[in-house]
Design a protein around this motif. Structure first.
Motif, PDB file in Angstrom:
ATOM      1  N   LYS A  48      -0.565  15.209  -2.822  1.00  0.00           N
ATOM      2  CA  LYS A  48       0.707  15.671  -3.801  1.00  0.00           C
ATOM      3  C   LYS A  48       1.502  16.389  -3.504  1.00  0.00           C
ATOM      4  O   LYS A  48       2.867  16.256  -3.082  1.00  0.00           O
ATOM      5  N   GLY A  49       0.733  17.569  -2.461  1.00  0.00           N
ATOM      6  CA  GLY A  49       1.165  18.578  -2.365  1.00  0.00           C
ATOM      7  C   GLY A  49       2.656  18.102  -0.846  1.00  0.00           C
ATOM      8  O   GLY A  49       3.225  18.937  -0.171  1.00  0.00           O
ATOM      9  N   ASN A  50       1.663  16.545  -0.144  1.00  0.00           N
ATOM     10  CA  ASN A  50       1.975  16.523   1.173  1.00  0.00           C
ATOM     11  C   ASN A  50       2.546  15.018   0.561  1.00  0.00           C
ATOM     12  O   ASN A  50       1.458  14.058   0.735  1.00  0.00           O
ATOM     13  N   PRO A  51       3.491  14.043  -0.111  1.00  0.00           N
ATOM     14  CA  PRO A  51       3.522  13.301  -0.963  1.00  0.00           C
ATOM     15  C   PRO A  51       3.974  11.939  -0.216  1.00  0.00           C
ATOM     16  O   PRO A  51       4.308  12.090   1.571  1.00  0.00           O
ATOM     17  N   ILE A  52       2.982  10.823  -0.870  1.00  0.00           N
ATOM     18  CA  ILE A  52       3.040   9.305   0.386  1.00  0.00           C
ATOM     19  C   ILE A  52       4.270   8.897   0.844  1.00  0.00           C
ATOM     20  O   ILE A  52       4.705   9.052  -1.070  1.00  0.00           O
ATOM     21  N   THR A  53       4.966   8.866   1.165  1.00  0.00           N
ATOM     22  CA  THR A  53       6.349   8.129   1.980  1.00  0.00           C
ATOM     23  C   THR A  53       6.340   6.652   1.084  1.00  0.00           C
ATOM     24  O   THR A  53       4.825   5.828   1.728  1.00  0.00           O
ATOM     25  N   THR A  54       6.287   6.496  -0.335  1.00  0.00           N
ATOM     26  CA  THR A  54       6.555   5.179  -0.693  1.00  0.00           C
ATOM     27  C   THR A  54       6.848   3.302   0.316  1.00  0.00           C
ATOM     28  O   THR A  54       6.577   2.286  -0.056  1.00  0.00           O
ATOM     29  N   ASN A  64     -11.899  -9.796  -7.336  1.00  0.00           N
ATOM     30  CA  ASN A  64     -12.812 -10.347  -6.880  1.00  0.00           C
ATOM     31  C   ASN A  64     -13.990  -9.325  -6.641  1.00  0.00           C
ATOM     32  O   ASN A  64     -15.104  -9.874  -6.055  1.00  0.00           O
ATOM     33  N   LYS A  65     -13.338  -9.138  -5.294  1.00  0.00           N
ATOM     34  CA  LYS A  65     -14.324  -7.840  -4.793  1.00  0.00           C
ATOM     35  C   LYS A  65     -15.179  -6.946  -5.123  1.00  0.00           C
ATOM     36  O   LYS A  65     -15.219  -6.207  -4.618  1.00  0.00           O
ATOM     37  N   ALA A  66     -14.443  -6.410  -6.128  1.00  0.00           N
ATOM     38  CA  ALA A  66     -13.969  -5.416  -6.642  1.00  0.00           C
ATOM     39  C   ALA A  66     -13.673  -4.510  -6.026  1.00  0.00           C
ATOM     40  O   ALA A  66     -14.309  -3.420  -6.099  1.00  0.00           O
ATOM     41  N   GLU A  67     -12.259  -4.334  -5.224  1.00  0.00           N
ATOM     42  CA  GLU A  67     -12.095  -3.654  -4.302  1.00  0.00           C
ATOM     43  C   GLU A  67     -10.446  -3.153  -4.039  1.00  0.00           C
ATOM     44  O   GLU A  67      -9.884  -3.902  -4.769  1.00  0.00           O
ATOM     45  N   VAL A  68     -10.569  -1.374  -4.181  1.00  0.00           N
ATOM     46  CA  VAL A  68      -9.189  -1.016  -3.760  1.00  0.00           C
ATOM     47  C   VAL A  68      -8.656  -0.652  -2.388  1.00  0.00           C
ATOM     48  O   VAL A  68      -9.802   0.061  -2.165  1.00  0.00           O
ATOM     49  N   GLU A  69      -7.489  -0.561  -1.869  1.00  0.00           N
ATOM     50  CA  GLU A  69      -7.574  -0.344  -0.771  1.00  0.00           C
ATOM     51  C   GLU A  69      -6.552   0.640  -0.372  1.00  0.00           C
ATOM     52  O   GLU A  69      -5.477  -0.460  -0.471  1.00  0.00           O
ATOM     53  N   LEU A  70      -5.519   1.630  -0.694  1.00  0.00           N
ATOM     54  CA  LEU A  70      -4.853   2.801   0.030  1.00  0.00           C
ATOM     55  C   LEU A  70      -4.403   3.168   1.049  1.00  0.00           C
ATOM     56  O   LEU A  70      -4.833   3.220   2.112  1.00  0.00           O
ATOM     57  N   VAL A  71      -2.894   2.269   1.739  1.00  0.00           N
ATOM     58  CA  VAL A  71      -3.017   1.990   3.056  1.00  0.00           C
ATOM     59  C   VAL A  71      -1.508   2.893   3.001  1.00  0.00           C
ATOM     60  O   VAL A  71      -0.618   2.721   1.800  1.00  0.00           O
ATOM     61  N   ILE A  72      -1.602   4.238   3.631  1.00  0.00           N
ATOM     62  CA  ILE A  72      -0.727   5.251   4.142  1.00  0.00           C
ATOM     63  C   ILE A  72      -0.211   4.705   5.575  1.00  0.00           C
ATOM     64  O   ILE A  72      -1.429   4.349   6.524  1.00  0.00           O
ATOM     65  N   ASN A  73       1.564   4.444   5.581  1.00  0.00           N
ATOM     66  CA  ASN A  73       1.827   4.477   6.802  1.00  0.00           C
ATOM     67  C   ASN A  73       1.439   3.268   7.545  1.00  0.00           C
ATOM     68  O   ASN A  73       1.362   2.693   8.428  1.00  0.00           O
ATOM     69  N   ASP A  74       1.724   2.298   7.063  1.00  0.00           N
ATOM     70  CA  ASP A  74       0.748   0.448   7.511  1.00  0.00           C
ATOM     71  C   ASP A  74       1.422   0.291   8.809  1.00  0.00           C
ATOM     72  O   ASP A  74       0.523  -0.597   9.596  1.00  0.00           O
ATOM     73  N   THR A  75       3.596   0.825   8.548  1.00  0.00           N
ATOM     74  CA  THR A  75       4.014   0.075   9.918  1.00  0.00           C
ATOM     75  C   THR A  75       3.449   0.823  11.109  1.00  0.00           C
ATOM     76  O   THR A  75       4.312   0.131  12.189  1.00  0.00           O
ATOM     77  N   ASN A 222      -6.963   2.187 -14.316  1.00  0.00           N
ATOM     78  CA  ASN A 222      -7.166   3.512 -13.915  1.00  0.00           C
ATOM     79  C   ASN A 222      -6.395   3.737 -13.030  1.00  0.00           C
ATOM     80  O   ASN A 222      -5.456   4.359 -12.411  1.00  0.00           O
ATOM     81  N   ILE A 223      -6.648   2.980 -11.697  1.00  0.00           N
ATOM     82  CA  ILE A 223      -5.759   3.156 -10.502  1.00  0.00           C
ATOM     83  C   ILE A 223      -4.507   2.877 -10.870  1.00  0.00           C
ATOM     84  O   ILE A 223      -4.196   4.019  -9.937  1.00  0.00           O
ATOM     85  N   GLU A 224      -4.096   2.006 -11.624  1.00  0.00           N
ATOM     86  CA  GLU A 224      -2.263   1.950 -11.465  1.00  0.00           C
ATOM     87  C   GLU A 224      -1.893   2.762 -11.945  1.00  0.00           C
ATOM     88  O   GLU A 224      -0.604   2.390 -11.714  1.00  0.00           O
ATOM     89  N   LYS A 225      -2.924   2.833 -13.221  1.00  0.00           N
ATOM     90  CA  LYS A 225      -2.003   4.126 -13.810  1.00  0.00           C
ATOM     91  C   LYS A 225      -2.303   4.926 -12.960  1.00  0.00           C
ATOM     92  O   LYS A 225      -0.524   5.757 -13.138  1.00  0.00           O
ATOM     93  N   GLU A 226      -2.836   5.949 -12.724  1.00  0.00           N
ATOM     94  CA  GLU A 226      -2.565   7.316 -11.521  1.00  0.00           C
ATOM     95  C   GLU A 226      -2.002   6.521 -10.340  1.00  0.00           C
ATOM     96  O   GLU A 226      -0.893   7.324 -10.164  1.00  0.00           O
ATOM     97  N   LEU A 227      -2.074   5.746  -9.349  1.00  0.00           N
ATOM     98  CA  LEU A 227      -0.940   5.188  -8.988  1.00  0.00           C
ATOM     99  C   LEU A 227       0.237   4.610  -8.476  1.00  0.00           C
ATOM    100  O   LEU A 227       0.822   4.173  -8.119  1.00  0.00           O
ATOM    101  N   ALA A 228       0.406   4.642  -9.883  1.00  0.00           N
ATOM    102  CA  ALA A 228       1.761   4.304 -10.244  1.00  0.00           C
ATOM    103  C   ALA A 228       3.155   3.951  -9.165  1.00  0.00           C
ATOM    104  O   ALA A 228       4.528   2.950  -9.258  1.00  0.00           O
TER     105      ALA A 228
END
Length: 235
Positions: A48-54, A64-75, A222-228
């Motif tokens: 939060k101190g170094n905001p992620i560029t959306t 299906n895999k019960a898996e979540v991935e947070l991707v930053i600077n994908d390009t 919970n993840i969808e709410k926190e990373l909305a």
């Protein structure tokens, strides 16, 4: 080496000038981390101190895999950060093949449960069940023996199916479908089927299946709410 005195913020500090070539600064490189689902939220909060560029970042959810991935600077390959979180199945749940059609022979099932007294409420309950399991297995052997006799008295080309509808047993186990979730007591049904003419056993629990899905849904909600603030992809 030369030394000079400088004033910084009103305090006297020492500045050292060295001659020669300075070491190269370490260049940033992307990285990938695999952890639990909760770790994705923890990482996001610490950023939060170094905001992620959306614009070039997103959240990918695979239920299906019960898996979540947070991707930053994908390009930007050199700066791409990937934090993958996954709900880890409980080892006992997997090994017993509950709701997964895993087939056990009589000795395999007895061995699998004998190794897990911690799943029972107490030692006495464990001992009584293991004794009753042997009686249940004996009834199964009798049913399959009768089917063999019927098949032997029939013509060579005839096949006699074993009626397994009434051959079932229930056991109460303290277990959780996920490693991070607290164990609860569930009724587990032990069913019998014929596999190549041999008796095989498998375990099922509707309540445990519902709990497995409920915990998964709560975790991802919970993840969808926190990373909305991030774009979300469902894959």
């Amino acid at each position: 080496m030369k030394e000079i005195q400088v004033q910084l913020d009103g305090d006297q500090k020492e500045l050292i000038l060295r001659e020669g070539q300075a070491p190269k600064l370490r260049e940033f490189s992307g990285y990938q981390i695999s952890a639990s689902v909760a770790s994705v939220i923890d990482y996001y909060k610490k950023r939060k101190g170094n905001p992620i560029t959306t614009l070039n970042s997103y959240l990918a959810i695979n239920k299906n895999k019960a898996e979540v991935e947070l991707v930053i600077n994908d390009t930007v390959t050199a700066e791409r950060i990937s934090i993958t979180g996954q709900l880890t199945p409980n080892k006992d749940f997997v090994d017993l093949g509950i709701n997964n059609n895993k087939l056990f022979s009589e000795t395999e099932l007895e061995s699998a449960l004998r190794k897990r007294p911690h799943l029972f409420n107490d030692v006495d309950t464990y001992n009584k069940f293991m004794s009753s399991l042997r009686n249940f297995s004996s009834d199964v052997r009798v049913a399959f023996s009768k089917s063999d006799n019927r098949a032997g008295s029939a013509s060579a080309n005839a096949s006699v199916d074993v009626k397994t509808d009434g051959l079932e047993k229930t056991v109460q186990l303290k277990i959780s479908p996920w490693a991070d979730a607290p164990a609860q007591t569930f009724n587990i049904n032990i069913y019998v089927t014929s596999d190549g003419g041999f008796a095989k056993f498998y375990l099922e629990s509707v309540d445990l299946m519902l709990m497995q899905e409920q915990i998964k849904e709560e975790a991802f909600s919970n993840i969808e709410k926190e990373l909305a603030a991030l774009p979300i992809l469902f894959v």
